[in-house]
Design a protein around this motif. Structure first.
Motif, short mmCIF file in Angstrom:
data_model
loop_
_atom_site.label_atom_id
_atom_site.label_comp_id
_atom_site.label_asym_id
_atom_site.label_seq_id
_atom_site.Cartn_x
_atom_site.Cartn_y
_atom_site.Cartn_z
N ILE A 101 19.85 28.59 -8.47
CA ILE A 101 20.08 27.29 -7.84
C ILE A 101 20.13 26.19 -8.88
CG2 ILE A 101 19.04 25.55 -6.32
CD1 ILE A 101 18.08 27.92 -4.57
N VAL A 102 19.21 26.21 -9.84
CA VAL A 102 19.19 25.21 -10.92
C VAL A 102 20.45 25.30 -11.76
CG1 VAL A 102 18.01 24.56 -13.05
CG2 VAL A 102 16.69 24.99 -10.98
N MET A 103 20.87 26.53 -12.08
CA MET A 103 22.08 26.70 -12.88
C MET A 103 23.32 26.23 -12.12
SD MET A 103 21.25 30.35 -14.71
CE MET A 103 22.94 30.69 -15.05
N PHE A 104 23.37 26.48 -10.82
CA PHE A 104 24.49 26.04 -10.01
C PHE A 104 24.60 24.52 -9.99
CE2 PHE A 104 26.04 24.59 -5.84
CZ PHE A 104 27.34 25.06 -5.92
N PHE A 105 23.49 23.83 -9.76
CA PHE A 105 23.53 22.37 -9.72
C PHE A 105 23.79 21.78 -11.10
CE2 PHE A 105 21.39 22.85 -5.57
CZ PHE A 105 22.26 22.08 -4.82
N SER A 106 23.33 22.44 -12.15
CA SER A 106 23.64 21.96 -13.50
C SER A 106 25.14 22.09 -13.77
CB SER A 106 22.87 22.77 -14.54
OG SER A 106 21.49 22.60 -14.37
N TRP A 107 25.73 23.19 -13.38
CA TRP A 107 27.17 23.39 -13.57
C TRP A 107 27.96 22.39 -12.75
CZ3 TRP A 107 31.05 24.83 -10.12
CH2 TRP A 107 32.28 25.07 -10.70
N MET A 108 27.54 22.15 -11.50
CA MET A 108 28.24 21.20 -10.64
C MET A 108 28.20 19.79 -11.23
SD MET A 108 29.62 22.64 -7.99
CE MET A 108 29.74 21.42 -6.72
N SER A 109 27.05 19.40 -11.74
CA SER A 109 26.95 18.05 -12.31
C SER A 109 27.78 17.94 -13.58
CB SER A 109 25.49 17.68 -12.59
OG SER A 109 24.96 18.51 -13.60
N TYR A 110 27.83 18.99 -14.38
CA TYR A 110 28.66 18.97 -15.60
C TYR A 110 30.15 18.96 -15.24
CZ TYR A 110 30.79 20.37 -19.98
OH TYR A 110 31.56 20.42 -21.09
N ARG A 111 30.51 19.68 -14.20
CA ARG A 111 31.92 19.82 -13.83
C ARG A 111 32.48 18.57 -13.17
NH1 ARG A 111 36.63 20.11 -13.21
NH2 ARG A 111 37.82 21.69 -12.18
N PHE A 112 31.72 17.94 -12.29
CA PHE A 112 32.26 16.86 -11.49
C PHE A 112 31.80 15.47 -11.90
CE2 PHE A 112 32.63 20.57 -8.68
CZ PHE A 112 34.00 20.54 -8.50
N LEU A 113 30.80 15.36 -12.73
CA LEU A 113 30.38 14.07 -13.26
C LEU A 113 30.88 13.96 -14.70
CD1 LEU A 113 26.72 13.92 -11.95
CD2 LEU A 113 28.73 12.88 -10.95
N GLU A 114 31.00 12.76 -15.19
CA GLU A 114 31.41 12.58 -16.58
C GLU A 114 30.16 12.33 -17.42
OE1 GLU A 114 34.53 9.80 -17.18
OE2 GLU A 114 35.56 10.41 -15.36
N PRO A 115 29.62 13.39 -18.01
CA PRO A 115 28.35 13.25 -18.71
C PRO A 115 28.45 12.59 -20.09
CG PRO A 115 29.09 15.50 -18.85
CD PRO A 115 30.08 14.77 -17.98
N PHE A 116 29.64 12.59 -20.69
CA PHE A 116 29.76 12.09 -22.05
C PHE A 116 30.52 10.78 -22.06
CE2 PHE A 116 29.69 16.75 -22.41
CZ PHE A 116 28.47 16.86 -23.02
N PRO A 117 30.14 9.87 -22.94
CA PRO A 117 30.88 8.60 -23.04
C PRO A 117 32.25 8.83 -23.65
CG PRO A 117 29.22 8.72 -24.75
CD PRO A 117 29.01 9.91 -23.85
N PRO A 118 33.18 7.92 -23.42
CA PRO A 118 34.53 8.11 -23.97
C PRO A 118 34.53 8.00 -25.49
CG PRO A 118 34.31 5.94 -23.00
CD PRO A 118 33.05 6.69 -22.66
N LYS A 119 35.51 8.63 -26.11
CA LYS A 119 35.65 8.59 -27.57
C LYS A 119 36.63 7.53 -28.03
CE LYS A 119 32.95 11.99 -28.74
NZ LYS A 119 31.78 11.78 -29.55
#
Length: 84
Positions: free
Chosen positions: A24-42
Motif C-alpha cells: 500500500i505504501v509503495m502504491f501511494f508513493s508511485w501514484m504521488s510520483y506519477r501524478f504530482l510534479e515532485p521536482f522543480p522546473p529546470k
C-alpha cells in the motif's frame, strides 16, 4: 480483549500484514510520483527590463548562480509599454 487477539497472531499472519502495508505504501508513493510534479522546473524566465539597468545586471548574476546547479534562466529584456 483486543490486545489478546493481536498477540495471538501467528508469524505468517504478521508477515502477510506487513507485506500488505508495504504494498500500500509503495502504491501511494508511485501514484504521488506519477501524478504530482515532485521536482522543480529546470528552466526559468525572468523579466529584467532594459539592458543597461540594474535589474539586467542582477539577472545575469542570478543566471550564473543558477547555472552552477543546472538550472537555465532566460532573461527577457524588453521594454513593454502598458496602456492606461
Amino acid at each position: 480483549m483486543g490486545r489478546q487477539k493481536i498477540r495471538q497472531l501467528t508469524l505468517g499472519a504478521w508477515s502477510v500484514t506487513i507485506i500488505v502495508i508495504l504494498l500500500i505504501v509503495m502504491f501511494f508513493s508511485w501514484m504521488s510520483y506519477r501524478f504530482l510534479e515532485p521536482f522543480p522546473p529546470k528552466t526559468l524566465i525572468m523579466a529584467t527590463g532594459m539592458e543597461s539597468g540594474s535589474y539586467s545586471a542582477f539577472g545575469e548574476l542570478y543566471q550564473q548562480a543558477l547555472a552552477r546547479d543546472g538550472i537555465r534562466l532566460y532573461c527577457v529584456r524588453r521594454l513593454v509599454r502598458w496602456r492606461t
